[in-house]
Write an enzyme that holds these catalytic residues in place. Structure first.
Site, PDB file in Angstrom:
ATOM      1  N   HIS A  10       0.595  -1.330   0.358  1.00  0.00           N
ATOM      2  CA  HIS A  10       0.178   0.065  -0.368  1.00  0.00           C
ATOM      3  C   HIS A  10       0.841   1.541   0.431  1.00  0.00           C
ATOM      4  O   HIS A  10       1.737   1.225  -0.537  1.00  0.00           O
ATOM      5  CB  HIS A  10      -1.026  -0.184   0.936  1.00  0.00           C
ATOM      6  CG  HIS A  10      -1.536  -1.263   1.227  1.00  0.00           C
ATOM      7  ND1 HIS A  10      -2.933  -1.460   0.888  1.00  0.00           N
ATOM      8  CD2 HIS A  10      -1.485  -2.524   1.970  1.00  0.00           C
ATOM      9  CE1 HIS A  10      -3.303  -2.810   0.609  1.00  0.00           C
ATOM     10  NE2 HIS A  10      -2.339  -3.291   1.716  1.00  0.00           N
ATOM     11  N   GLU A  24      -2.526   0.440   8.087  1.00  0.00           N
ATOM     12  CA  GLU A  24      -1.169  -1.005   7.324  1.00  0.00           C
ATOM     13  C   GLU A  24      -0.327   0.085   7.060  1.00  0.00           C
ATOM     14  O   GLU A  24       0.500  -0.673   7.162  1.00  0.00           O
ATOM     15  CB  GLU A  24      -2.264  -1.630   6.516  1.00  0.00           C
ATOM     16  CG  GLU A  24      -0.959  -3.071   6.244  1.00  0.00           C
ATOM     17  CD  GLU A  24      -1.863  -3.491   4.611  1.00  0.00           C
ATOM     18  OE1 GLU A  24      -3.342  -3.542   4.794  1.00  0.00           O
ATOM     19  OE2 GLU A  24      -1.265  -4.696   4.516  1.00  0.00           O
ATOM     20  N   HIS A  79       2.903  -7.098   4.499  1.00  0.00           N
ATOM     21  CA  HIS A  79       1.304  -6.319   4.668  1.00  0.00           C
ATOM     22  C   HIS A  79       1.021  -6.392   6.058  1.00  0.00           C
ATOM     23  O   HIS A  79       1.327  -7.084   6.563  1.00  0.00           O
ATOM     24  CB  HIS A  79       0.555  -6.915   3.708  1.00  0.00           C
ATOM     25  CG  HIS A  79       0.281  -7.011   2.377  1.00  0.00           C
ATOM     26  ND1 HIS A  79      -0.458  -5.272   2.051  1.00  0.00           N
ATOM     27  CD2 HIS A  79       1.998  -6.504   1.830  1.00  0.00           C
ATOM     28  CE1 HIS A  79       0.049  -5.527   0.402  1.00  0.00           C
ATOM     29  NE2 HIS A  79       1.087  -6.324   0.428  1.00  0.00           N
ATOM     30  N   GLU A 145       1.877 -11.579   5.590  1.00  0.00           N
ATOM     31  CA  GLU A 145       0.521 -10.622   6.410  1.00  0.00           C
ATOM     32  C   GLU A 145       1.320 -10.778   8.610  1.00  0.00           C
ATOM     33  O   GLU A 145       0.771 -12.091   8.792  1.00  0.00           O
ATOM     34  CB  GLU A 145      -1.242 -11.499   6.036  1.00  0.00           C
ATOM     35  CG  GLU A 145      -1.266 -10.855   4.874  1.00  0.00           C
ATOM     36  CD  GLU A 145      -1.672  -9.595   4.286  1.00  0.00           C
ATOM     37  OE1 GLU A 145      -1.993  -8.835   5.180  1.00  0.00           O
ATOM     38  OE2 GLU A 145      -2.207  -9.471   3.279  1.00  0.00           O
TER      39      GLU A 145
HETATM   40 ZN   LIG Z   1      -1.852  -5.163   2.702  1.00  0.00          ZN
END
Ligand SMILES: [Zn+2]
Length: 225
Positions: A10, A24, A79, A145
């Site tokens: 992102h 995030e 992430h 993640e």
């Molecule tokens: Zn993400």
């Protein structure tokens, strides 16, 4: 030379998941910069290129084109997850077309082991998906993640810079094992009568600094940094 392409998920107008007052995009950048710094400070023959080093918008195509054009050996995308506030833990992804015995899966096995060894999160396992960054990269690619931003326990960890450093270290430990990275020699400070004379990696430079001051100093300390 090991060429790592590091992709903080992102950025800019794309915040990624949000929750508990955090976004995030900021967490992925922070963890990624920590990974880069550890690698550059402590390992030799490593080059790190990042899809972004600030809060900027980058399309998925820009990220994978950049990695492909640069000729990265490995693509690592960082992430943080988000769901409905009840899910928690760590998981990682390789592309859905890959077998469990592929080179990419073998790298992932090592990364997964080293990251989950230290991250203190629920382990949600090794997963596969048809994500753009996994599909469009020509080199082996992994997406991690690192906890759920909207889960209270995970969010508490994500908020803590020491935890983020530990998570970064876990990624580095995996990279070091998977790609057989060699540590740099340690740095030594030479402190003469309480004042730092210099900091050196080469043994001869350490000895030279001691010798330069041996006649005049009353106390010389050689200290590993
Ligand atoms: Zn993400």
């Amino acid at each position: 030379m090991f060429k790592l392409y590091l992709d903080p998920g992102h950025g800019g107008s794309d915040t990624g998941a949000t929750g508990n007052g955090m976004q995030e995009k900021n967490l992925t950048l922070d963890i990624s910069l920590r990974i880069r710094d550890i690698l550059e400070n402590e390992y030799e023959n490593v080059q790190v290129r990042m899809s972004r080093t600030t809060d900027t918008t980058r399309s998925l195509n820009e990220r994978t084109d950049d990695a492909n054009n640069w000729g990265a050996d490995y693509f690592l995308s960082i992430h943080v997850n988000g769901f409905d506030g009840t899910a928690q833990g760590y998981e990682d992804y390789i592309h859905s077309s890959l077998s469990d015995t592929s080179q990419t899966a073998r790298y992932r096995d090592i990364m997964h082991e080293e990251i989950t060894r230290v991250n203190d999160l629920v382990n949600r396992g090794k997963k596969k998906a048809n994500f753009h960054v996994l599909r469009e990269t020509r080199m082996s690619a992994l997406l991690t993640e690192n906890g759920f931003i909207d889960h209270p326990e995970d969010a508490e960890k994500l908020r803590d810079p020491n935890w983020r450093q530990t998570v970064a270290q876990g990624h580095v430990n995996g990279l070091a094992r998977a790609f057989n990275l060699q540590r740099k020699d340690p740095i030594y400070r030479v402190i003469v009568d309480g004042t730092q004379e210099g900091a050196y990696r080469e043994q001869q430079n350490i000895l030279n600094a001691v010798q330069r001051n041996l006649g005049s100093a009353s106390r010389i300390v050689v200290e590993k940094v």
